[in-house]
Write an enzyme that holds these catalytic residues in place. Structure first.
Site, PDB file in Angstrom:
ATOM      1  N   ASN A  58       0.832  -1.199   0.000  1.00 20.28           N
ATOM      2  CA  ASN A  58       0.000   0.000   0.000  1.00 20.28           C
ATOM      3  C   ASN A  58       0.864   1.246   0.000  1.00 20.28           C
ATOM      4  O   ASN A  58       2.024   1.226   0.414  1.00 20.28           O
ATOM      5  CB  ASN A  58      -0.937   0.018   1.205  1.00 20.28           C
ATOM      6  CG  ASN A  58      -0.230   0.309   2.508  1.00 20.28           C
ATOM      7  OD1 ASN A  58       0.362  -0.584   3.117  1.00 20.28           O
ATOM      8  ND2 ASN A  58      -0.282   1.556   2.953  1.00 20.28           N
ATOM      9  N   CYS A  59       0.290   2.337  -0.493  1.00 19.61           N
ATOM     10  CA  CYS A  59       0.939   3.635  -0.386  1.00 19.61           C
ATOM     11  C   CYS A  59       0.072   4.489   0.526  1.00 19.61           C
ATOM     12  O   CYS A  59      -0.644   3.969   1.381  1.00 19.61           O
ATOM     13  CB  CYS A  59       1.123   4.278  -1.766  1.00 19.61           C
ATOM     14  SG  CYS A  59      -0.433   4.637  -2.620  1.00 19.61           S
ATOM     15  N   ILE A  60       0.085   5.782   0.356  1.00 20.24           N
ATOM     16  CA  ILE A  60      -0.600   6.663   1.291  1.00 20.24           C
ATOM     17  C   ILE A  60      -2.125   6.584   1.175  1.00 20.24           C
ATOM     18  O   ILE A  60      -2.844   6.944   2.091  1.00 20.24           O
ATOM     19  CB  ILE A  60      -0.133   8.123   1.077  1.00 20.24           C
ATOM     20  CG1 ILE A  60      -0.494   8.988   2.282  1.00 20.24           C
ATOM     21  CG2 ILE A  60      -0.697   8.698  -0.206  1.00 20.24           C
ATOM     22  CD1 ILE A  60       0.150  10.343   2.254  1.00 20.24           C
TER      23      ILE A  60
END
Length: 538
Positions: free
Chosen positions: A477-479
């Site tokens: 995942n990213c932000i």
């Protein structure tokens, strides 16, 4: 998706580790600096209490933690974000390699006769006969990083060490040496080879960095010479490439390299817009508006005023019977964008269904950078939400010109609202709430289940929607997005995934899917990880 593109996206995501720490600590630095500001103390005399001032001073000192060690943090964060197995080994190798690189570079500089004394501005002017300007530029090439005298490679040095750490880890993690050297085989060999290789990289950098530095400064000069258009182009480009996740790389380039500016303040050579700003903030100096032009001030109009207006436009254009649900759907996203500057939960609902809306959004984002720069606003940090506006604008005094947003903000709100209403109506854009089928899945949700049951149902819908655990090769995942690599795209059932109410689903290629959850991403990632762990170990 090609391995290069996939690795590039992982690289961009890995930069968020030190940046999130830097941003959070910067808020404390801004608050402490404001509470120690003589102008603030004059208005609130009780803040002048000696004990309070000592507490504020301690907070200020602690808040400076990431700033002095930022290159080292990058050297560690890149392996952490890019390596899939034995991350701790790669992180350790990145740190060891970075220190070795500094030592190699420092040794060559010493051989060449470059030291702290021989590169000081006074020495360069009095002994070498350079002008003050030339002496300052020459001095800015060098710095002391974690106590080692080197060329001022800043975060680029950390990035080089981090990427080399990833490469060396993947190549040598399973290396088997001669039986007599078994103790140094496998994982233990990675930091050893990192120290050796990066020392040579440091030696090479000692010869080529002056050329690299000149090239960066030259590009920075071109941007500076382009003036207002350069600032607009920066904001426009950052927004238009946002869906790729590569905007993080553009941001860091301006924040930490000469593209964002080079200044010598009180004998300190500072490189990059963010570092210039934070030094001035920590030392109660006037803010360089040339540096802040690429920082938070360029995002406030877009995030605090523009995004809520876009939501209002989509609410207005939704079917009357669905407007309440549209409002509930966007509530978390509006809160997130106003407070923290995270725009994806809102933007990802329209960027893939209307290129026109996205282009207009990017143009307005460019204007959001341009307008404050033209009006000499001086607000720094990186998020761009209302917290930055208050902490780094209002609390730092009138000279930041924070009040400009009270006038420009409503104008931007109106620009976004009427533009979006017109485009949605003119081109019949199917934004949230305009389709008959929108929110139908919500009717199937049982509101009487416990939180644990609801979380499990969410995880099951995601995993089953992705074709089952056996179809998943990697989850990350990213932000704001859950990034999943899969084996067979034909097994994906988006209707199941949509039951979890994502803000959007992106499928860059046949083996990758991004599910946008905005501010909910941390919880979603945790429940997915927990569910997969339970299933694999049951």
């Amino acid at each position: 998706m090609s391995n290069f593109k996939k690795n590039f996206q992982s690289f961009g995501k890995s930069l968020l580790f030190p940046i999130s720490l830097l941003s959070f600590m910067a808020i404390f630095l801004g608050l402490a600096a404001a509470l120690q500001n003589p102008n603030i103390i004059e208005v609130a005399p009780f803040l002048g209490n000696e004990t309070l001032q000592q507490i504020f001073g301690m907070i200020r000192r602690l808040a400076g933690l990431p700033f002095g060690y930022l290159p080292l943090l990058f050297a560690m964060s890149i392996p952490l974000g890019m390596v899939k197995r034995d991350k701790e080994v790669a992180v350790y190798a990145g740190a060891v390699g970075y220190i070795a690189m500094l030592i190699g570079m420092s040794y060559i500089l010493q051989v060449q006769g470059f030291t702290t004394d021989t590169t000081s501005i006074v020495h360069l002017m009095d002994v070498e006969g350079l002008s003050q300007v030339d002496a300052t530029l020459q001095n800015s090439l060098f710095t002391n990083t974690i106590g080692i005298f080197v060329y001022n490679t800043n975060v680029i040095g950390g990035i080089i060490a981090g990427l080399m750490g990833v490469f060396l880890h993947n190549k040598f993690r399973e290396t088997e040496l001669h039986p007599s050297l078994t103790f140094y085989s496998g994982k233990r060999f990675v930091p050893i080879v990192a120290a050796i290789v990066l020392a040579f990289v440091g030696i090479v950098l000692a010869f080529i960095w002056p050329l690299v530095n000149q090239a960066i400064i030259a590009v920075g000069g071109l941007i500076s010479e382009s003036g207002s258009f350069g600032i607009f182009l920066y904001g426009f480009t950052e927004k238009i490439i946002n869906p790729t996740g590569l905007h993080h790389i553009l941001n860091q380039t301006f924040r930490f390299t000469a593209l964002g500016g080079v200044e010598n303040i009180d004998g300190e050579s500072l490189v990059g817009a963010l570092q210039i700003y934070l030094y001035q903030l920590d030392n109660n100096l006037s803010f360089s508006t040339d540096a802040t032009a690429f920082l938070a001030q360029g995002k406030i109009l877009h995030m605090v005023f523009g995004m809520p207006a876009a939501v209002l436009a989509m609410y207005k254009m939704a079917r009357p019977e669905k407007r309440d649900r549209v409002l509930k759907f966007f509530l978390a996203g509006v809160t997130a964008v106003i407070l923290t500057g995270i725009t994806e939960p809102i933007e990802f609902t329209f960027i893939f269904i209307s290129p026109i809306l996205w282009i207009v959004n990017a143009i307005f984002a460019g204007l959001a950078f341009l307008v404050p720069a033209l009006l000499n606003v001086g607000i720094g940090n990186i998020q761009g939400g209302i917290i930055d506006w208050v902490v780094f604008g209002m609390l730092q005094g009138m000279e930041t010109r924070w009040y400009i947003y009270l006038i420009a903000g409503p104008i931007f709100f109106a620009m976004y609202y009427f533009s979006y209403v017109f485009i949605i109506s003119k081109f019949n854009v199917m934004t949230i709430g305009r389709r008959e089928t929108d929110f139908e899945d919500e009717d199937e949700v049982d509101t009487n289940v416990s939180v644990a049951e609801a979380d499990r149902a969410t995880a099951e819908n995601i995993i089953n929607g992705l074709g089952g655990i056996q179809n998943i090769t990697d989850v990350d995942n990213c932000i704001s997005r859950l990034r999943v690599e899969i084996k067979d795209s034909q097994l994906i059932d988006e209707s199941l995934i949509k039951r979890t109410q994502p803000n959007g689903i992106v499928r860059p290629d046949d083996n990758t899917i991004h599910i946008v959850y905005g501010g909910r991403i941390s919880k979603i990632r945790n429940i997915v990880d927990n569910y997969m762990y339970e299933r694999k170990n049951s």
